[in-house]
Design a protein around this motif. Structure first.
Motif, PDB file in Angstrom:
ATOM      1  N   VAL A 181     -36.926  20.164  53.137  1.00 37.36           N
ATOM      2  CA  VAL A 181     -36.283  19.477  54.257  1.00 37.36           C
ATOM      3  C   VAL A 181     -35.198  20.364  54.870  1.00 37.36           C
ATOM      4  N   PHE A 182     -34.344  20.928  54.028  1.00 34.28           N
ATOM      5  CA  PHE A 182     -33.273  21.782  54.532  1.00 34.28           C
ATOM      6  C   PHE A 182     -33.822  23.067  55.145  1.00 34.28           C
ATOM      7  N   TYR A 183     -34.834  23.660  54.515  1.00 34.75           N
ATOM      8  CA  TYR A 183     -35.417  24.879  55.046  1.00 34.75           C
ATOM      9  C   TYR A 183     -36.070  24.618  56.394  1.00 34.75           C
ATOM     10  N   LEU A 184     -36.796  23.540  56.503  1.00 39.88           N
ATOM     11  CA  LEU A 184     -37.458  23.207  57.762  1.00 39.88           C
ATOM     12  C   LEU A 184     -36.427  23.017  58.869  1.00 39.88           C
ATOM     13  N   ALA A 185     -35.379  22.270  58.594  1.00 38.18           N
ATOM     14  CA  ALA A 185     -34.330  22.057  59.597  1.00 38.18           C
ATOM     15  C   ALA A 185     -33.642  23.378  59.950  1.00 38.18           C
ATOM     16  N   GLY A 186     -33.302  24.164  58.951  1.00 37.69           N
ATOM     17  CA  GLY A 186     -32.631  25.439  59.199  1.00 37.69           C
ATOM     18  C   GLY A 186     -33.492  26.406  59.982  1.00 37.69           C
ATOM     19  N   PHE A 187     -34.774  26.493  59.638  1.00 37.63           N
ATOM     20  CA  PHE A 187     -35.659  27.414  60.351  1.00 37.63           C
ATOM     21  C   PHE A 187     -35.801  27.015  61.810  1.00 37.63           C
ATOM     22  N   TYR A 188     -35.969  25.733  62.062  1.00 34.53           N
ATOM     23  CA  TYR A 188     -36.158  25.333  63.455  1.00 34.53           C
ATOM     24  C   TYR A 188     -34.871  25.423  64.262  1.00 34.53           C
ATOM     25  N   LEU A 214     -32.734  27.929  63.760  1.00 42.00           N
ATOM     26  CA  LEU A 214     -32.748  29.364  64.055  1.00 42.00           C
ATOM     27  C   LEU A 214     -33.766  29.692  65.139  1.00 42.00           C
ATOM     28  N   ASP A 215     -34.921  29.078  65.058  1.00 40.58           N
ATOM     29  CA  ASP A 215     -35.958  29.317  66.059  1.00 40.58           C
ATOM     30  C   ASP A 215     -35.492  28.859  67.441  1.00 40.58           C
ATOM     31  N   LEU A 216     -34.790  27.735  67.492  1.00 40.61           N
ATOM     32  CA  LEU A 216     -34.241  27.245  68.754  1.00 40.61           C
ATOM     33  C   LEU A 216     -33.222  28.234  69.322  1.00 40.61           C
ATOM     34  N   ILE A 217     -32.402  28.807  68.460  1.00 43.34           N
ATOM     35  CA  ILE A 217     -31.427  29.802  68.906  1.00 43.34           C
ATOM     36  C   ILE A 217     -32.134  31.040  69.461  1.00 43.34           C
ATOM     37  N   ILE A 218     -33.147  31.512  68.751  1.00 49.79           N
ATOM     38  CA  ILE A 218     -33.901  32.687  69.206  1.00 49.79           C
ATOM     39  C   ILE A 218     -34.598  32.390  70.534  1.00 49.79           C
ATOM     40  N   LEU A 219     -35.179  31.203  70.662  1.00 47.63           N
ATOM     41  CA  LEU A 219     -35.840  30.847  71.920  1.00 47.63           C
ATOM     42  C   LEU A 219     -34.855  30.732  73.067  1.00 47.63           C
ATOM     43  N   SER A 220     -33.650  30.230  72.796  1.00 50.76           N
ATOM     44  CA  SER A 220     -32.643  30.154  73.868  1.00 50.76           C
ATOM     45  C   SER A 220     -32.179  31.556  74.258  1.00 50.76           C
ATOM     46  N   LEU A 221     -32.098  32.477  73.290  1.00 52.82           N
ATOM     47  CA  LEU A 221     -31.786  33.865  73.618  1.00 52.82           C
ATOM     48  C   LEU A 221     -32.898  34.495  74.453  1.00 52.82           C
ATOM     49  N   ALA A 222     -34.131  34.156  74.153  1.00 54.14           N
ATOM     50  CA  ALA A 222     -35.272  34.661  74.928  1.00 54.14           C
ATOM     51  C   ALA A 222     -35.225  34.135  76.358  1.00 54.14           C
ATOM     52  N   ASN A 223     -34.849  32.863  76.529  1.00 55.61           N
ATOM     53  CA  ASN A 223     -34.741  32.314  77.869  1.00 55.61           C
ATOM     54  C   ASN A 223     -33.627  32.979  78.653  1.00 55.61           C
ATOM     55  N   LYS A 224     -32.491  33.245  77.989  1.00 53.84           N
ATOM     56  CA  LYS A 224     -31.390  33.933  78.659  1.00 53.84           C
ATOM     57  C   LYS A 224     -31.775  35.358  79.027  1.00 53.84           C
ATOM     58  N   ALA A 225     -32.473  36.047  78.123  1.00 51.97           N
ATOM     59  CA  ALA A 225     -32.891  37.427  78.397  1.00 51.97           C
ATOM     60  C   ALA A 225     -33.917  37.473  79.513  1.00 51.97           C
ATOM     61  N   GLY A 226     -34.734  36.443  79.626  1.00 49.80           N
ATOM     62  CA  GLY A 226     -35.749  36.394  80.677  1.00 49.80           C
ATOM     63  C   GLY A 226     -35.171  36.088  82.031  1.00 49.80           C
ATOM     64  N   THR A 227     -34.050  35.378  82.079  1.00 56.91           N
ATOM     65  CA  THR A 227     -33.452  35.021  83.368  1.00 56.91           C
ATOM     66  C   THR A 227     -32.511  36.097  83.890  1.00 56.91           C
ATOM     67  N   ASP A 228     -32.063  37.012  83.019  1.00 56.29           N
ATOM     68  CA  ASP A 228     -31.126  38.070  83.469  1.00 56.29           C
ATOM     69  C   ASP A 228     -31.829  39.182  84.194  1.00 56.29           C
TER      70      ASP A 228
END
Length: 136
Positions: free
Chosen positions: A113-120, A122-136
């Motif tokens: 449960v904790f690993y699943l929550a933690g991974f997602y 982190l994945d959300l953070i990485i995806l938000s960084l990807a969106n920021k990098a794509g818009t710059d």
């Protein structure tokens, strides 16, 4: 008459005692696991505008869950490897089934449960960084 195999009150008390005595170690281990995973994912993603393919994310998820789960489970049962700690662990006033159930809940259910929550997260953070990098 008290049941010698499973008593809910005794099990709850054992679970709370285990949680209170080990929560710092478990939180530190979880933080280290998530930190290593985050640094690896950021390092890999930084060369590709923070875009990580779905198959790569699945591989990171699986490998870190397997290795992290194995290490965490080893830590749960490590008191049985030291003679002094094993005697103290086995003398806890609870049935062996209750002790095994607490270890199983931590090493299988709560870890996942904790690993699943933690991974997602982190994945959300990485995806938000990807969106920021794509818009710059």
């Amino acid at each position: 008459m008290m049941n010698n195999v499973f008593n809910l009150r005794r099990f709850t008390q054992l679970f709370v005692d285990h949680t209170v005595s080990n929560y710092r170690k478990y939180l530190m281990s979880f933080g280290v696991l998530m930190g290593i995973l985050f640094l690896l994912m950021v390092y890999v993603a930084s060369g590709k505008n923070f875009a990580i393919s779905e198959s790569s994310r699945e591989i990171y998820f699986s490998i870190f869950m397997f290795i992290g789960g194995a290490i965490f489970t080893t830590g749960i049962f490590s008191p049985l490897g030291d003679k002094r700690k094993a005697i103290a662990f086995l003398m806890i006033p609870a049935s062996n089934f209750e002790k095994l159930l607490v270890a199983w809940l931590y090493s299988f259910v709560l870890f996942q449960v904790f690993y699943l929550a933690g991974f997602y997260i982190l994945d959300l953070i990485i995806l938000s960084l990807a969106n920021k990098a794509g818009t710059d």
